[in-house]
Scaffold this motif. Structure first.
Motif, PDB file in Angstrom:
ATOM      1  N   ARG A   1      27.417  -9.754  28.009  1.00 36.02           N
ATOM      2  CA  ARG A   1      27.292  -8.504  27.249  1.00 36.02           C
ATOM      3  C   ARG A   1      26.792  -7.380  28.143  1.00 36.02           C
ATOM      4  O   ARG A   1      26.018  -7.598  29.068  1.00 36.02           O
ATOM      5  CB  ARG A   1      26.353  -8.700  26.065  1.00 36.02           C
ATOM      6  CG  ARG A   1      26.952  -9.622  25.024  1.00 36.02           C
ATOM      7  CD  ARG A   1      26.018  -9.804  23.863  1.00 36.02           C
ATOM      8  NE  ARG A   1      26.692 -10.557  22.820  1.00 36.02           N
ATOM      9  CZ  ARG A   1      26.067 -11.273  21.911  1.00 36.02           C
ATOM     10  NH1 ARG A   1      24.752 -11.334  21.898  1.00 36.02           N
ATOM     11  NH2 ARG A   1      26.749 -11.926  20.999  1.00 36.02           N
ATOM     12  N   LYS A   2      27.201  -6.171  27.821  1.00 35.43           N
ATOM     13  CA  LYS A   2      26.863  -4.977  28.606  1.00 35.43           C
ATOM     14  C   LYS A   2      25.803  -4.137  27.897  1.00 35.43           C
ATOM     15  O   LYS A   2      25.879  -2.911  27.870  1.00 35.43           O
ATOM     16  CB  LYS A   2      28.121  -4.139  28.871  1.00 35.43           C
ATOM     17  CG  LYS A   2      29.224  -4.900  29.574  1.00 35.43           C
ATOM     18  CD  LYS A   2      28.811  -5.302  30.971  1.00 35.43           C
ATOM     19  CE  LYS A   2      29.957  -5.993  31.686  1.00 35.43           C
ATOM     20  NZ  LYS A   2      29.529  -6.692  32.862  1.00 35.43           N
TER      21      LYS A   2
ATOM     22  N   PRO B   1      17.353  -8.773   3.193  1.00 37.37           N
ATOM     23  CA  PRO B   1      17.843  -9.967   3.896  1.00 37.37           C
ATOM     24  C   PRO B   1      19.167  -9.724   4.638  1.00 37.37           C
ATOM     25  O   PRO B   1      20.213 -10.267   4.287  1.00 37.37           O
ATOM     26  CB  PRO B   1      17.994 -10.998   2.777  1.00 37.37           C
ATOM     27  CG  PRO B   1      18.268 -10.174   1.557  1.00 37.37           C
ATOM     28  CD  PRO B   1      17.492  -8.899   1.744  1.00 37.37           C
ATOM     29  N   VAL B   2      19.110  -8.875   5.659  1.00 39.41           N
ATOM     30  CA  VAL B   2      20.273  -8.599   6.505  1.00 39.41           C
ATOM     31  C   VAL B   2      19.848  -8.703   7.965  1.00 39.41           C
ATOM     32  O   VAL B   2      18.657  -8.731   8.276  1.00 39.41           O
ATOM     33  CB  VAL B   2      20.872  -7.186   6.232  1.00 39.41           C
ATOM     34  CG1 VAL B   2      21.382  -7.079   4.803  1.00 39.41           C
ATOM     35  CG2 VAL B   2      19.864  -6.095   6.531  1.00 39.41           C
ATOM     36  N   VAL B   3      20.838  -8.740   8.840  1.00 38.01           N
ATOM     37  CA  VAL B   3      20.587  -8.805  10.276  1.00 38.01           C
ATOM     38  C   VAL B   3      21.008  -7.475  10.892  1.00 38.01           C
ATOM     39  O   VAL B   3      22.113  -6.993  10.654  1.00 38.01           O
ATOM     40  CB  VAL B   3      21.369  -9.975  10.912  1.00 38.01           C
ATOM     41  CG1 VAL B   3      21.231  -9.957  12.429  1.00 38.01           C
ATOM     42  CG2 VAL B   3      20.887 -11.298  10.353  1.00 38.01           C
ATOM     43  N   ASP B   4      20.117  -6.874  11.658  1.00 36.33           N
ATOM     44  CA  ASP B   4      20.377  -5.604  12.333  1.00 36.33           C
ATOM     45  C   ASP B   4      20.670  -5.865  13.804  1.00 36.33           C
ATOM     46  O   ASP B   4      19.866  -6.489  14.501  1.00 36.33           O
ATOM     47  CB  ASP B   4      19.164  -4.676  12.240  1.00 36.33           C
ATOM     48  CG  ASP B   4      18.877  -4.186  10.845  1.00 36.33           C
ATOM     49  OD1 ASP B   4      19.814  -4.137  10.029  1.00 36.33           O
ATOM     50  OD2 ASP B   4      17.715  -3.843  10.558  1.00 36.33           O
ATOM     51  N   TYR B   5      21.822  -5.377  14.281  1.00 38.14           N
ATOM     52  CA  TYR B   5      22.137  -5.429  15.699  1.00 38.14           C
ATOM     53  C   TYR B   5      21.824  -4.055  16.288  1.00 38.14           C
ATOM     54  O   TYR B   5      22.608  -3.119  16.131  1.00 38.14           O
ATOM     55  CB  TYR B   5      23.606  -5.791  15.937  1.00 38.14           C
ATOM     56  CG  TYR B   5      23.994  -7.147  15.401  1.00 38.14           C
ATOM     57  CD1 TYR B   5      23.276  -8.289  15.772  1.00 38.14           C
ATOM     58  CD2 TYR B   5      25.063  -7.298  14.539  1.00 38.14           C
ATOM     59  CE1 TYR B   5      23.641  -9.528  15.293  1.00 38.14           C
ATOM     60  CE2 TYR B   5      25.425  -8.539  14.047  1.00 38.14           C
ATOM     61  CZ  TYR B   5      24.701  -9.658  14.428  1.00 38.14           C
ATOM     62  OH  TYR B   5      25.049 -10.898  13.949  1.00 38.14           O
ATOM     63  N   ILE B   6      20.676  -3.967  16.923  1.00 37.17           N
ATOM     64  CA  ILE B   6      20.256  -2.714  17.550  1.00 37.17           C
ATOM     65  C   ILE B   6      20.424  -2.898  19.061  1.00 37.17           C
ATOM     66  O   ILE B   6      19.812  -3.788  19.656  1.00 37.17           O
ATOM     67  CB  ILE B   6      18.813  -2.345  17.183  1.00 37.17           C
ATOM     68  CG1 ILE B   6      18.703  -2.145  15.668  1.00 37.17           C
ATOM     69  CG2 ILE B   6      18.359  -1.096  17.937  1.00 37.17           C
ATOM     70  CD1 ILE B   6      17.298  -1.891  15.162  1.00 37.17           C
ATOM     71  N   ASP B   7      21.283  -2.058  19.646  1.00 40.34           N
ATOM     72  CA  ASP B   7      21.692  -2.238  21.044  1.00 40.34           C
ATOM     73  C   ASP B   7      21.450  -0.994  21.886  1.00 40.34           C
ATOM     74  O   ASP B   7      21.702   0.122  21.435  1.00 40.34           O
ATOM     75  CB  ASP B   7      23.184  -2.580  21.118  1.00 40.34           C
ATOM     76  CG  ASP B   7      23.544  -3.854  20.364  1.00 40.34           C
ATOM     77  OD1 ASP B   7      22.719  -4.787  20.339  1.00 40.34           O
ATOM     78  OD2 ASP B   7      24.657  -3.907  19.800  1.00 40.34           O
ATOM     79  N   VAL B   8      20.999  -1.235  23.121  1.00 37.84           N
ATOM     80  CA  VAL B   8      20.885  -0.206  24.148  1.00 37.84           C
ATOM     81  C   VAL B   8      21.901  -0.591  25.220  1.00 37.84           C
ATOM     82  O   VAL B   8      21.755  -1.639  25.860  1.00 37.84           O
ATOM     83  CB  VAL B   8      19.460  -0.123  24.741  1.00 37.84           C
ATOM     84  CG1 VAL B   8      19.395   0.910  25.863  1.00 37.84           C
ATOM     85  CG2 VAL B   8      18.428   0.171  23.645  1.00 37.84           C
ATOM     86  N   PHE B   9      22.928   0.221  25.394  1.00 40.72           N
ATOM     87  CA  PHE B   9      24.036  -0.107  26.290  1.00 40.72           C
ATOM     88  C   PHE B   9      23.737   0.282  27.730  1.00 40.72           C
ATOM     89  O   PHE B   9      22.999   1.230  27.995  1.00 40.72           O
ATOM     90  CB  PHE B   9      25.316   0.606  25.839  1.00 40.72           C
ATOM     91  CG  PHE B   9      25.876   0.024  24.558  1.00 40.72           C
ATOM     92  CD1 PHE B   9      26.904  -0.897  24.604  1.00 40.72           C
ATOM     93  CD2 PHE B   9      25.346   0.393  23.328  1.00 40.72           C
ATOM     94  CE1 PHE B   9      27.405  -1.447  23.432  1.00 40.72           C
ATOM     95  CE2 PHE B   9      25.838  -0.152  22.152  1.00 40.72           C
ATOM     96  CZ  PHE B   9      26.868  -1.070  22.204  1.00 40.72           C
ATOM     97  N   PHE B  10      24.361  -0.441  28.669  1.00 41.66           N
ATOM     98  CA  PHE B  10      24.265  -0.083  30.082  1.00 41.66           C
ATOM     99  C   PHE B  10      24.877   1.293  30.272  1.00 41.66           C
ATOM    100  O   PHE B  10      25.763   1.694  29.522  1.00 41.66           O
ATOM    101  CB  PHE B  10      25.017  -1.084  30.958  1.00 41.66           C
ATOM    102  CG  PHE B  10      24.542  -2.517  30.876  1.00 41.66           C
ATOM    103  CD1 PHE B  10      23.377  -2.877  30.236  1.00 41.66           C
ATOM    104  CD2 PHE B  10      25.300  -3.507  31.470  1.00 41.66           C
ATOM    105  CE1 PHE B  10      22.964  -4.205  30.180  1.00 41.66           C
ATOM    106  CE2 PHE B  10      24.903  -4.835  31.425  1.00 41.66           C
ATOM    107  CZ  PHE B  10      23.734  -5.172  30.775  1.00 41.66           C
ATOM    108  N   LYS B  11      24.463   1.974  31.331  1.00 47.29           N
ATOM    109  CA  LYS B  11      25.031   3.288  31.654  1.00 47.29           C
ATOM    110  C   LYS B  11      26.428   3.128  32.190  1.00 47.29           C
ATOM    111  O   LYS B  11      26.835   2.147  32.733  1.00 47.29           O
ATOM    112  CB  LYS B  11      24.182   4.003  32.716  1.00 47.29           C
ATOM    113  CG  LYS B  11      22.816   4.384  32.227  1.00 47.29           C
ATOM    114  CD  LYS B  11      22.059   5.141  33.292  1.00 47.29           C
ATOM    115  CE  LYS B  11      21.173   4.170  34.018  1.00 47.29           C
ATOM    116  NZ  LYS B  11      20.263   4.727  34.947  1.00 47.29           N
TER     117      LYS B  11
END
Length: 159
Positions: A135-136, A149-159
């Motif tokens: 993953r990037k 009752p949910v799943v959060d995908y919180i992402d910080v992406f590569f530059k």
């Protein structure tokens, strides 16, 4: 024990207590720097990144900014929904940076119209963002939303 002995004992205990407090204060002050365990990863993390919560959009992203002031890395990020009140905000101090993850202490607030009755959900504390596989991006590891009752995908992406 004489009065003089008692005063001497009190004075020594006071000096010892003052020394312990001074050492403790210096230790706390020393925590105001990020523990950089991998310089390459720290360079990769520094700067502006795309930022997202999957409930808001995969088509347009917010921005995360990582700064370094005197050895303390901080992160501030936001993604807003278009045409609604949805958002995710993140702000905190990065405590540790290693080759595959960073740990921050701070606040994450999410508001999604179909989660938690559309009310904001605030999380505070220590959070781990990790790179897995090929993953990037760094993904928040504490994915379970504490307000619904949910799943959060919180992402910080590569530059």
């Amino acid at each position: 024990m004489t009065k003089k002995d008692e005063l001497t004992k009190y004075f020594r205990m006071s000096l010892a207590a003052a020394f312990i407090l001074t050492v403790a204060a210096a230790g706390i002050a020393g925590q105001n720097k990020t523990d950089v365990q991998d310089a390459r990863a720290a360079r990769m993390l520094l700067g502006k990144h795309m930022f997202s919560l999957q409930w808001i959009s995969w088509d347009y992203f917010g921005t995360a900014t990582v700064a370094n002031a005197g050895g303390l890395y901080t992160i501030k990020a936001e993604q807003k929904g278009r045409g609604n009140t949805d958002f995710v905000r993140l702000e905190g101090e990065i405590r540790t940076i290693s080759a595959k993850e960073f740990i921050m202490n701070g606040t994450i607030v999410t508001q999604v119209h179909h989660i938690n009755d559309g009310d904001p959900c605030t999380r505070e504390g220590e959070f781990t963002f990790k790179i897995t596989g090929t993953r990037k991006y760094w993904r928040l590891q504490q994915m379970d939303n504490p307000c619904d009752p949910v799943v959060d995908y919180i992402d910080v992406f590569f530059k």
